[in-house]
Design a protein around this motif. Structure first.
Motif, PDB file in Angstrom:
ATOM      1  N   GLU A  50     -59.635 -34.811   8.412  1.00 38.43           N
ATOM      2  CA  GLU A  50     -60.603 -34.472   7.373  1.00 38.43           C
ATOM      3  C   GLU A  50     -59.998 -34.577   5.981  1.00 38.43           C
ATOM      4  N   SER A  51     -58.704 -34.371   5.872  1.00 41.64           N
ATOM      5  CA  SER A  51     -58.032 -34.517   4.575  1.00 41.64           C
ATOM      6  C   SER A  51     -58.114 -35.957   4.075  1.00 41.64           C
ATOM      7  N   LEU A  52     -58.049 -36.921   5.004  1.00 42.70           N
ATOM      8  CA  LEU A  52     -58.161 -38.330   4.620  1.00 42.70           C
ATOM      9  C   LEU A  52     -59.578 -38.653   4.164  1.00 42.70           C
ATOM     10  N   VAL A  53     -60.570 -38.083   4.857  1.00 44.32           N
ATOM     11  CA  VAL A  53     -61.963 -38.273   4.457  1.00 44.32           C
ATOM     12  C   VAL A  53     -62.196 -37.693   3.065  1.00 44.32           C
ATOM     13  N   ALA A  54     -61.656 -36.507   2.813  1.00 40.00           N
ATOM     14  CA  ALA A  54     -61.816 -35.873   1.502  1.00 40.00           C
ATOM     15  C   ALA A  54     -61.197 -36.727   0.404  1.00 40.00           C
ATOM     16  N   LEU A  55     -60.046 -37.330   0.686  1.00 40.77           N
ATOM     17  CA  LEU A  55     -59.392 -38.190  -0.303  1.00 40.77           C
ATOM     18  C   LEU A  55     -60.253 -39.419  -0.590  1.00 40.77           C
ATOM     19  N   TRP A  56     -60.862 -39.985   0.465  1.00 33.25           N
ATOM     20  CA  TRP A  56     -61.719 -41.147   0.280  1.00 33.25           C
ATOM     21  C   TRP A  56     -62.938 -40.801  -0.570  1.00 33.25           C
ATOM     22  N   LEU A  57     -63.504 -39.620  -0.338  1.00 32.42           N
ATOM     23  CA  LEU A  57     -64.720 -39.241  -1.058  1.00 32.42           C
ATOM     24  C   LEU A  57     -64.466 -38.934  -2.527  1.00 32.42           C
ATOM     25  N   THR A  58     -63.227 -38.664  -2.899  1.00 29.06           N
ATOM     26  CA  THR A  58     -62.915 -38.395  -4.304  1.00 29.06           C
ATOM     27  C   THR A  58     -62.683 -39.673  -5.097  1.00 29.06           C
ATOM     28  N   THR A  59     -62.569 -40.818  -4.408  1.00 33.85           N
ATOM     29  CA  THR A  59     -62.403 -42.086  -5.113  1.00 33.85           C
ATOM     30  C   THR A  59     -63.756 -42.573  -5.600  1.00 33.85           C
ATOM     31  N   ASP A  60     -63.736 -43.472  -6.568  1.00 36.68           N
ATOM     32  CA  ASP A  60     -64.988 -44.016  -7.080  1.00 36.68           C
ATOM     33  C   ASP A  60     -65.669 -44.840  -5.999  1.00 36.68           C
ATOM     34  N   PRO A  61     -66.955 -44.611  -5.738  1.00 38.96           N
ATOM     35  CA  PRO A  61     -67.640 -45.368  -4.678  1.00 38.96           C
ATOM     36  C   PRO A  61     -67.800 -46.831  -5.068  1.00 38.96           C
ATOM     37  N   PRO A  62     -67.681 -47.746  -4.108  1.00 37.83           N
ATOM     38  CA  PRO A  62     -67.912 -49.162  -4.400  1.00 37.83           C
ATOM     39  C   PRO A  62     -69.384 -49.414  -4.662  1.00 37.83           C
ATOM     40  N   PRO A  63     -69.701 -50.495  -5.371  1.00 43.53           N
ATOM     41  CA  PRO A  63     -71.121 -50.789  -5.603  1.00 43.53           C
ATOM     42  C   PRO A  63     -71.846 -51.019  -4.295  1.00 43.53           C
ATOM     43  N   GLY A  64     -72.973 -50.368  -4.120  1.00 47.47           N
ATOM     44  CA  GLY A  64     -73.712 -50.465  -2.868  1.00 47.47           C
ATOM     45  C   GLY A  64     -74.843 -51.466  -2.966  1.00 47.47           C
ATOM     46  N   PRO A  65     -75.424 -51.821  -1.819  1.00 45.54           N
ATOM     47  CA  PRO A  65     -76.519 -52.782  -1.808  1.00 45.54           C
ATOM     48  C   PRO A  65     -77.808 -52.239  -2.411  1.00 45.54           C
ATOM     49  N   GLU A  66     -77.897 -50.907  -2.483  1.00 42.75           N
ATOM     50  CA  GLU A  66     -79.121 -50.303  -2.997  1.00 42.75           C
ATOM     51  C   GLU A  66     -78.750 -49.035  -3.755  1.00 42.75           C
ATOM     52  N   PRO A  67     -79.116 -48.918  -5.009  1.00 49.59           N
ATOM     53  CA  PRO A  67     -78.761 -47.722  -5.776  1.00 49.59           C
ATOM     54  C   PRO A  67     -79.416 -46.483  -5.207  1.00 49.59           C
ATOM     55  N   ALA A  68     -78.765 -45.351  -5.419  1.00 50.27           N
ATOM     56  CA  ALA A  68     -79.247 -44.089  -4.862  1.00 50.27           C
ATOM     57  C   ALA A  68     -80.661 -43.743  -5.295  1.00 50.27           C
ATOM     58  N   PRO A  69     -81.058 -43.951  -6.582  1.00 52.42           N
ATOM     59  CA  PRO A  69     -82.428 -43.611  -6.952  1.00 52.42           C
ATOM     60  C   PRO A  69     -83.470 -44.360  -6.132  1.00 52.42           C
ATOM     61  N   ALA A  70     -83.170 -45.632  -5.804  1.00 48.95           N
ATOM     62  CA  ALA A  70     -84.134 -46.397  -5.012  1.00 48.95           C
ATOM     63  C   ALA A  70     -84.263 -45.816  -3.618  1.00 48.95           C
ATOM     64  N   LYS A  71     -83.133 -45.367  -3.026  1.00 46.79           N
ATOM     65  CA  LYS A  71     -83.187 -44.744  -1.706  1.00 46.79           C
ATOM     66  C   LYS A  71     -84.024 -43.472  -1.758  1.00 46.79           C
ATOM     67  N   THR A  72     -83.775 -42.672  -2.786  1.00 43.88           N
ATOM     68  CA  THR A  72     -84.527 -41.427  -2.915  1.00 43.88           C
ATOM     69  C   THR A  72     -86.013 -41.699  -3.033  1.00 43.88           C
ATOM     70  N   GLN A  73     -86.358 -42.714  -3.843  1.00 45.35           N
ATOM     71  CA  GLN A  73     -87.757 -43.038  -4.025  1.00 45.35           C
ATOM     72  C   GLN A  73     -88.400 -43.470  -2.725  1.00 45.35           C
ATOM     73  N   ARG A  74     -87.644 -44.221  -1.884  1.00 48.12           N
ATOM     74  CA  ARG A  74     -88.195 -44.702  -0.628  1.00 48.12           C
ATOM     75  C   ARG A  74     -88.568 -43.522   0.274  1.00 48.12           C
TER      76      ARG A  74
END
Length: 404
Positions: free
Chosen positions: A196-220
Motif C-alpha cells: 500500500e505504501s507503493l500505491v500511496a507513492l504512485w497516487l501522490t505523483t502527477d496523473p498522466p493525461p487521460g483519455p477523458e477529463p474528469a468533468p466529462a466523466k462526472t457529467q456522464r
C-alpha cells in the motif's frame, strides 16, 4: 499470523456505512477513488493493457475480459500458478505478479504450438514451461528498464519465479489488483500484489493525461436516471380482479386525497426501488393546485422502508368434498384471489443530477397530461386505467380500460 490491527486494515475496502434512506452503501476512501481513476487512465475501463505490455504481439490475441478488481487486502496468495516476485531496491520495496495455472499453460502452449487437452489445464507447470515463462518475464523487464514510468525507471529485479506464494512479511498492508484474462477459449486471472505504501507513492505523483477529463466523466454519470411513480392511494379488491368492470367506480383506500379531479389535494408518494427489489424509497409530495395532479410539490426529503412480502392464504378443500369434482371446495380461480391495486397519477424519470438536488418545496412534473387517465397497477404491472371522479367529498377512480 496477522494482528487484529492488520485485519482491520485489510477490511478497509469492504466497510459499509448506514447511509440512511438509501441503505448500507460501500464506504470508499479518497485513496481508493484515486486508484480507480488512475487505472482507468492507463487503459480503457481499467482493463489490463495487453497491447502496451506486448502480450498480444508475443502470444497473439490476449483479452482482458474485465476491469481491474481492487481489493485492499492480500487476495489469492495461495492460488496455484506462476508467481513472479520482484524487488525494487530504489524504492526499498517488493511486489509480485501471479498468473493462474490455466492461463500460464495457455500462454506457453501458444509459444510452443501445443494443443493441450482441456482436462490437463490445471496440472502443475512443467520445468520447460517454468523456464520459458521466466525467460519472457526477464526479457520484458529488460526492455522496460530503458523506459520511465510515474515512479521513475522500471528498474525492478526478479527475486524468484515459481509456485511459492508471495512473501508479504515486512511489507505492511497489501493491495491486490485482479484482472480477468482470456487466452483463446481459456479464462483465468492475473493478480498484481502491491504494498500500500507503493500505491500511496504512485497516487501522490502527477496523473498522466487521460483519455477523458474528469468533468466529462462526472457529467456522464449525472445523466443516469431512475423511474419514480406517483402513488395516490390503493384500491382493495377483496373478490379479485374478476370484479373489475369498465365503467365501475372504485373508492380510493389508504389515501387522504381530497379536492376535485382537476385540482386534487392531499398526500402523494413519489416512490421508486433503488437499493434492492425489497426496499422502497420515496418522497412525500402534494399536488400543486389546479394542475390536475400533473405537478407535485415535495414535502419531505427522501425516505426508505423495507417491503414485506405476504403470502396468500388460499382455502383448502374440506375433508368431505368430492375429490373428483372439477370445482372442488378448494378450487380458486386466479381472478378470484384478493389483490391490492395501486393508483398512479403518473411517472417521471429523474436524472441523478436532479435527484441529488431535490429538497422540500421543489416541484416535480409528471410525464402525463392532466387530462390523461390514471393507472391501476399491481406489483408495477399495468392492470387497468381510469379517470379520477368525485365520490361525495372524496376521490375515486372510474375504470375506462382493463388489461387482463
Amino acid at each position: 499470523m496477522a494482528s487484529a490491527s492488520e485485519d482491520a486494515k485489510a477490511r478497509v475496502g469492504r466497510q459499509t456505512v448506514d447511509a440512511g434512506p438509501l441503505g448500507s452503501l460501500p464506504q470508499l476512501s479518497h485513496r481508493q477513488v484515486q486508484l480507480e481513476d488512475r487505472l482507468a487512465r492507463i487503459a480503457p475501463e481499467g482493463r489490463l493493457p495487453t497491447t502496451a505490455l506486448g502480450l498480444e504481439a508475443l502470444f497473439g490475441p490476449v483479452d482482458s475480459s474485465s476491469r481491474a478488481e481492487v481489493l485492499w487486502r492480500p487476495s489469492g496468495l495461495g492460488r496455484p500458478g506462476l508467481v513472479a516476485q520482484f524487488s525494487w531496491p530504489r524504492l526499498s520495496t517488493r511486489l509480485a505478479l501471479g498468473i493462474e495455472t490455466q492461463i500460464a499453460h495457455a500462454l506457453a502452449d501458444r509459444l510452443l504450438g501445443d494443443n493441450r487437452p482441456s482436462t490437463e489445464g490445471r496440472l502443475q507447470l512443467t520445468p520447460v514451461e517454468w523456464g520459458l515463462l521466466t525467460f519472457l518475464i526477464a526479457r520484458g523487464l529488460s526492455k522496460a528498464a530503458d523506459r520511465s514510468g510515474p515512479l521513475g525507471p522500471w528498474d525492478l529485479l526478479i527475486d524468484r519465479t515459481g509456485p511459492d506464494p508471495f512473501d508479504i512479511r515486512q511489507l505492511g498492508p497489501i493491495v491486490t489488483l485482479r484482472w480477468g484474462i482470456r487466452v483463446g477459449d481459456v479464462d483465468g486471472s492475473v493478480r498484481l500484489w502491491l504494498p500500500e505504501s507503493l500505491v500511496a507513492l504512485w497516487l501522490t505523483t502527477d496523473p498522466p493525461p487521460g483519455p477523458e477529463p474528469a468533468p466529462a466523466k462526472t457529467q456522464r454519470f449525472r445523466e443516469l436516471s431512475s423511474l419514480w411513480r406517483a402513488e395516490a392511494g390503493i384500491i382493495e379488491l377483496s373478490r379479485g380482479l374478476g370484479t373489475l368492470r369498465v365503467g365501475g367506480v372504485l373508492p380510493l383506500g389508504g389515501s387522504r386525497l381530497r379536492g376535485t379531479p382537476q385540482s386534487p389535494t392531499g398526500p402523494v408518494e413519489l416512490t421508486t426501488r433503488l437499493s434492492s427489489p425489497h426496499t422502497r424509497v420515496w418522497f412525500s409530495t402534494e399536488p400543486v393546485a389546479n394542475s390536475g395532479g400533473l405537478l407535485l410539490s415535495l414535502k419531505s426529503g427522501v425516505q426508505r422502508e423495507p417491503i414485506l412480502r405476504e403470502g396468500l392464504a388460499l382455502s383448502q378443500p374440506s375433508a368431505d368434498s368430492n375429490p373428483g369434482s372439477v370445482q372442488g371446495a378448494g378450487a380458486v380461480s386466479p381472478t378470484d384471489i384478493p389483490v391490492t391495486l395501486t393508483v398512479e397519477l403518473g411517472r417521471v424519470n429523474l436524472p441523478l443530477s436532479r435527484l441529488a438536488d431535490l429538497k422540500p418545496g421543489d416541484v416535480v412534473e409528471l410525464g402525463r397530461h392532466s387530462r390523461e387517465p390514471v393507472e391501476l397497477t399491481s406489483g408495477g404491472r399495468l392492470v387497468a386505467r381510469g379517470e379520477l371522479v368525485l365520490i361525495d367529498t372524496e376521490l375515486g377512480v372510474r375504470v375506462t380500460n382493463i388489461f387482463l
